[in-house]
Write an enzyme that holds these catalytic residues in place. Structure first.
Site, PDB file in Angstrom:
ATOM      1  N   SER A   7     -10.787  -8.404   8.049  1.00 27.89           N
ATOM      2  CA  SER A   7     -11.072  -9.695   7.414  1.00 27.89           C
ATOM      3  C   SER A   7     -11.506  -9.500   5.966  1.00 27.89           C
ATOM      4  O   SER A   7     -12.537  -8.889   5.687  1.00 27.89           O
ATOM      5  CB  SER A   7     -12.172 -10.417   8.192  1.00 27.89           C
ATOM      6  OG  SER A   7     -12.683 -11.448   7.385  1.00 27.89           O
ATOM      7  N   HIS A  32      -6.500 -10.259   7.552  1.00 25.94           N
ATOM      8  CA  HIS A  32      -7.024 -11.563   7.969  1.00 25.94           C
ATOM      9  C   HIS A  32      -7.633 -12.267   6.762  1.00 25.94           C
ATOM     10  O   HIS A  32      -8.546 -11.758   6.111  1.00 25.94           O
ATOM     11  CB  HIS A  32      -8.080 -11.340   9.054  1.00 25.94           C
ATOM     12  CG  HIS A  32      -8.604 -12.578   9.700  1.00 25.94           C
ATOM     13  ND1 HIS A  32      -7.914 -13.267  10.674  1.00 25.94           N
ATOM     14  CD2 HIS A  32      -9.772 -13.244   9.521  1.00 25.94           C
ATOM     15  CE1 HIS A  32      -8.635 -14.304  11.072  1.00 25.94           C
ATOM     16  NE2 HIS A  32      -9.768 -14.321  10.382  1.00 25.94           N
ATOM     17  N   ASP A  34      -9.593 -15.361   5.410  1.00 31.48           N
ATOM     18  CA  ASP A  34     -10.496 -16.435   5.834  1.00 31.48           C
ATOM     19  C   ASP A  34     -10.642 -17.490   4.744  1.00 31.48           C
ATOM     20  O   ASP A  34     -11.228 -17.233   3.692  1.00 31.48           O
ATOM     21  CB  ASP A  34     -11.874 -15.859   6.152  1.00 31.48           C
ATOM     22  CG  ASP A  34     -11.907 -15.202   7.518  1.00 31.48           C
ATOM     23  OD1 ASP A  34     -11.491 -15.846   8.495  1.00 31.48           O
ATOM     24  OD2 ASP A  34     -12.331 -14.040   7.587  1.00 31.48           O
ATOM     25  N   MET A  36     -12.264 -21.052   3.742  1.00 36.42           N
ATOM     26  CA  MET A  36     -13.350 -21.956   4.140  1.00 36.42           C
ATOM     27  C   MET A  36     -13.558 -23.019   3.064  1.00 36.42           C
ATOM     28  O   MET A  36     -13.552 -22.697   1.874  1.00 36.42           O
ATOM     29  CB  MET A  36     -14.652 -21.172   4.278  1.00 36.42           C
ATOM     30  CG  MET A  36     -14.554 -20.021   5.251  1.00 36.42           C
ATOM     31  SD  MET A  36     -16.114 -19.166   5.261  1.00 36.42           S
ATOM     32  CE  MET A  36     -15.792 -17.949   6.517  1.00 36.42           C
ATOM     33  N   HIS A  65      -6.488 -17.651   8.387  1.00 39.74           N
ATOM     34  CA  HIS A  65      -7.388 -18.420   9.252  1.00 39.74           C
ATOM     35  C   HIS A  65      -7.975 -19.570   8.441  1.00 39.74           C
ATOM     36  O   HIS A  65      -8.869 -19.366   7.621  1.00 39.74           O
ATOM     37  CB  HIS A  65      -8.485 -17.456   9.758  1.00 39.74           C
ATOM     38  CG  HIS A  65      -9.494 -18.083  10.657  1.00 39.74           C
ATOM     39  ND1 HIS A  65     -10.675 -17.453  10.981  1.00 39.74           N
ATOM     40  CD2 HIS A  65      -9.515 -19.275  11.326  1.00 39.74           C
ATOM     41  CE1 HIS A  65     -11.382 -18.239  11.795  1.00 39.74           C
ATOM     42  NE2 HIS A  65     -10.703 -19.338  12.011  1.00 39.74           N
ATOM     43  N   MET A  67     -10.272 -22.366   8.034  1.00 37.93           N
ATOM     44  CA  MET A  67     -11.476 -23.054   8.537  1.00 37.93           C
ATOM     45  C   MET A  67     -11.713 -24.237   7.610  1.00 37.93           C
ATOM     46  O   MET A  67     -12.650 -24.257   6.796  1.00 37.93           O
ATOM     47  CB  MET A  67     -12.660 -22.075   8.529  1.00 37.93           C
ATOM     48  CG  MET A  67     -12.560 -21.056   9.650  1.00 37.93           C
ATOM     49  SD  MET A  67     -13.660 -19.655   9.405  1.00 37.93           S
ATOM     50  CE  MET A  67     -12.670 -18.665   8.302  1.00 37.93           C
ATOM     51  N   MET A 136     -12.820 -17.696  18.680  1.00 36.40           N
ATOM     52  CA  MET A 136     -13.940 -17.361  17.792  1.00 36.40           C
ATOM     53  C   MET A 136     -15.098 -16.823  18.635  1.00 36.40           C
ATOM     54  O   MET A 136     -15.570 -17.497  19.547  1.00 36.40           O
ATOM     55  CB  MET A 136     -14.413 -18.591  17.014  1.00 36.40           C
ATOM     56  CG  MET A 136     -13.516 -19.017  15.868  1.00 36.40           C
ATOM     57  SD  MET A 136     -13.110 -17.728  14.672  1.00 36.40           S
ATOM     58  CE  MET A 136     -14.722 -17.275  14.043  1.00 36.40           C
ATOM     59  N   ASP A 174     -12.139 -13.062  16.891  1.00 35.61           N
ATOM     60  CA  ASP A 174     -12.685 -12.991  15.533  1.00 35.61           C
ATOM     61  C   ASP A 174     -14.192 -13.232  15.546  1.00 35.61           C
ATOM     62  O   ASP A 174     -14.644 -14.307  15.952  1.00 35.61           O
ATOM     63  CB  ASP A 174     -11.981 -14.074  14.695  1.00 35.61           C
ATOM     64  CG  ASP A 174     -12.396 -14.083  13.231  1.00 35.61           C
ATOM     65  OD1 ASP A 174     -13.129 -13.174  12.807  1.00 35.61           O
ATOM     66  OD2 ASP A 174     -11.955 -15.016  12.523  1.00 35.61           O
TER      67      ASP A 174
END
Ligand code: DX5
Ligand code: ZN
Length: 215
Positions: A7, A32, A34, A36, A65, A67, A136, A174
């Protein structure tokens, strides 16, 4: 085939390109990413333009991913920026099928994630349309948290549901993955392990990835 997806959230953001290359050299097949938004989760990372900048620094799979609230509005931007897989949160959309369809229409694999308190049963209606399901094992928003007990049982339950309905979806986990819990999630049927702090904080990421694959 079991894989590690480091990540990038745990990387040094002042040198993201170099950090991505470091993971490439360490033999990571996936990276990965992330994303957000400070709304769906209480933290902000970066968006599609930043991701696009590091696409050239990693030759493998960009495992994105999201979010974020309103994934329907932004999924296309991430597809254009070089995502191979886009995973959105079931909790973030009122129309999961529309998001899955849009992602696939962009020529990208579709994943869906559930937060720790969301039961596996909530995602079962979508299993046949998904390429990946992300469990998650921490509350989304931050790296470096501890693995939530009971997440391995969720993986096992999801694996049973996937087998029951003949879905092709792979299971990813994750949050809080370490050398101490990797074996149990593999055994439960997980094929992709996201590892942020465990890999990035390691003085030898290649050796740590190797160890995670051989627990
Ligand atoms: C958390 C992120 C994770 C996080 C994992 O919301 O989705 O990908 O970076 O970090 P570790 O492996 O340190 O828990
Ligand atoms: Zn993540």
């Amino acid at each position: 085939m079991i894989k590690i997806s480091p990540s990038i959230l745990s990387a040094d953001f002042s040198q993201l390109g170099q950090e991505a290359r470091k993971m490439q050299q360490a033999g990571a097949p996936w990276l990965h990413i992330d994303v957000m938004d400070g709304h769906f989760v209480p933290n902000i990372s970066f968006g599609a333009p930043v991701m696009k900048c590091i696409r050239k620094d990693f030759d493998g799979i960009f495992d994105v991913h999201l979010m974020i609230s309103e994934p329907l509005r932004y999924a296309k931007d991430f597809a254009k920026a070089g995502a191979d897989i886009i995973t959105v949160h079931l909790e973030a959309t009122e129309d999961p099928r529309a998001v899955i369809e849009l992602i696939k229409k962009c020529g990208v694999k579709a994943g869906m994630s559930i937060k720790p308190k969301t039961p596996v049963s909530a995602i079962v209606p979508y299993l046949n349309d998904l390429d990946l399901v992300l469990i998650m094992s921490v509350e989304p928003g931050f790296g470096g948290q501890s693995f939530i007990e009971g997440s391995t049982e969720k993986v096992a339950e999801l694996k049973r549901e996937i087998d029951r309905c003949g879905s092709q979806a792979v299971i990813e986990i994750d949050g809080g993955i370490t050398l101490d819990n990797a074996a149990e999630v593999y055994a439960a049927g997980c094929e992709v392990l996201v590892a942020g702090s465990t890999v990035f904080a390691s003085p030898d990421p290649e050796a740590t990835i190797h160890k995670l694959l051989n627990v």
